[in-house]
Design an enzyme around this catalytic site. Structure first.
Site, PDB file in Angstrom:
ATOM      1  CD  GLU A 147       6.550   6.608  17.150  1.00  0.00           C
ATOM      2  OE1 GLU A 147       7.729   6.556  17.588  1.00  0.00           O
ATOM      3  OE2 GLU A 147       5.609   5.945  17.654  1.00  0.00           O
ATOM      4  CG  HIS A 151      15.879  33.161   8.928  1.00  0.00           C
ATOM      5  ND1 HIS A 151      14.988  32.543   8.084  1.00  0.00           N
ATOM      6  CD2 HIS A 151      16.350  34.239   8.247  1.00  0.00           C
ATOM      7  CE1 HIS A 151      14.905  33.219   6.945  1.00  0.00           C
ATOM      8  NE2 HIS A 151      15.737  34.248   7.021  1.00  0.00           N
ATOM      9  CE1 TYR A 186      10.514  26.645  11.043  1.00  0.00           C
ATOM     10  CE2 TYR A 186      10.204  25.936   8.772  1.00  0.00           C
ATOM     11  CZ  TYR A 186      10.283  26.944   9.724  1.00  0.00           C
ATOM     12  OH  TYR A 186      10.116  28.249   9.341  1.00  0.00           O
ATOM     13  NE  ARG A 222      -1.429  -1.415   3.731  1.00  0.00           N
ATOM     14  CZ  ARG A 222      -1.628  -1.357   5.044  1.00  0.00           C
ATOM     15  NH1 ARG A 222      -2.840  -1.075   5.509  1.00  0.00           N
ATOM     16  NH2 ARG A 222      -0.645  -1.575   5.889  1.00  0.00           N
ATOM     17  CG  HIS A 250      17.534  26.354  10.354  1.00  0.00           C
ATOM     18  ND1 HIS A 250      16.333  26.587   9.702  1.00  0.00           N
ATOM     19  CD2 HIS A 250      17.944  25.124   9.961  1.00  0.00           C
ATOM     20  CE1 HIS A 250      16.027  25.521   8.979  1.00  0.00           C
ATOM     21  NE2 HIS A 250      16.983  24.628   9.113  1.00  0.00           N
ATOM     22  CE  LYS A 262      12.518  38.123   7.015  1.00  0.00           C
ATOM     23  NZ  LYS A 262      11.540  37.671   8.048  1.00  0.00           N
ATOM     24  CG  ASP A 263      16.254  35.674   4.022  1.00  0.00           C
ATOM     25  OD1 ASP A 263      16.011  36.185   5.138  1.00  0.00           O
ATOM     26  OD2 ASP A 263      15.884  34.519   3.717  1.00  0.00           O
ATOM     27  NE  ARG A 283      11.527  29.110   1.733  1.00  0.00           N
ATOM     28  CZ  ARG A 283      10.430  29.842   1.612  1.00  0.00           C
ATOM     29  NH1 ARG A 283      10.135  30.746   2.532  1.00  0.00           N
ATOM     30  NH2 ARG A 283       9.622  29.691   0.572  1.00  0.00           N
ATOM     31  CE  LYS A 339      14.053  28.037  13.199  1.00  0.00           C
ATOM     32  NZ  LYS A 339      14.449  28.805  11.984  1.00  0.00           N
ATOM     33  CD  GLN A 353       4.670  29.068  15.553  1.00  0.00           C
ATOM     34  OE1 GLN A 353       4.301  29.786  16.476  1.00  0.00           O
ATOM     35  NE2 GLN A 353       5.413  29.510  14.555  1.00  0.00           N
ATOM     36  CG  ASP A 354       3.807  21.356  14.088  1.00  0.00           C
ATOM     37  OD1 ASP A 354       4.740  21.354  14.908  1.00  0.00           O
ATOM     38  OD2 ASP A 354       2.971  20.441  14.000  1.00  0.00           O
ATOM     39  CG  ASN A 355       6.682  27.479  11.801  1.00  0.00           C
ATOM     40  OD1 ASN A 355       5.576  27.833  12.181  1.00  0.00           O
ATOM     41  ND2 ASN A 355       7.787  27.833  12.424  1.00  0.00           N
TER      42      ASN A 355
END
Length: 197
Positions: A40, A74, A144, A35, A131, A181-182, A71, A84, A58-60
């Protein structure tokens, strides 16, 4: 900078300490059949055995259309410094963490790994690290978990190509795709004070 393998801390979870030892490369197992597969992807008790005791709050998720999207770099500073746990849902990235803790023996050093939907690897980036990542494939999605909530007043960053870090970004011939911004982040020097006790 190749990682040093360490013994598995659980029978079904592979964990490697990279050249900056607090940065962990984590590989959950996948159980496949006709299938597809089951996995996990997060277990607080198993990560606690590896020394990751902070709760995730929090999840992003990010989507990057073009290969070579950069990216970073940061971080967030106190009182909302973030750890993270990074993984890739689709595509692939070169993921990098830079130690910005001034009392650390690894201050200014970096550790990196390729994370992809195929290899199923995750990277633990502790608080006190910068990161960033570069996408290696089109239409890459990154997910993350973070240990503190986003706070724009605590947000900091370092320009991706700071010469004192000399990060070997795996860029395509056309160069990086960056946010406005970066593009204007400062160099590495100010980071020395961000995580001072």
């Amino acid at each position: 900078m190749p990682p040093d393998s360490t013994p598995n801390l659980t029978p079904d979870l592979t964990i490697q300490r990279l050249n900056v030892p607090d940065v962990l490369l984590i590989a959950p197992p996948r159980f496949g059949d006709a299938r597809g597969f089951f996995a996990e992807t997060y277990s607080a008790p198993k990560l606690l055995q590896a020394g990751i005791a902070l709760p995730f709050v929090q999840d992003n998720q990010s989507f990057s259309a073009a290969p070579g999207t950069v990216r970073g770099l940061h971080c967030q500073v106190a009182p909302h410094a973030q750890g993270k746990l990074v993984r890739v849902l689709r595509g692939a990235i070169w993921d990098v963490a830079v130690d910005a803790r001034p009392g650390s023996p690894a201050f200014g050093q970096w550790a990196a790994a390729t994370l992809s939907a195929e290899n199923f690897a995750q990277l633990w980036v502790p608080p006190g690290f910068l990161h960033g990542f570069c996408t290696l494939e089109p239409d890459t999605e990154v997910f993350y978990k973070v240990t503190d909530l986003y706070d724009h007043t605590c947000e900091r960053g370092v320009i991706w190509n700071d010469p004192s870090l000399s990060l070997p970004w795996p860029l395509p011939p056309g160069g990086p795709v960056l946010s406005d911004k970066d593009l204007v982040l400062p160099g590495w020097a100010p980071a020395a004070s961000w995580f001072a006790a």
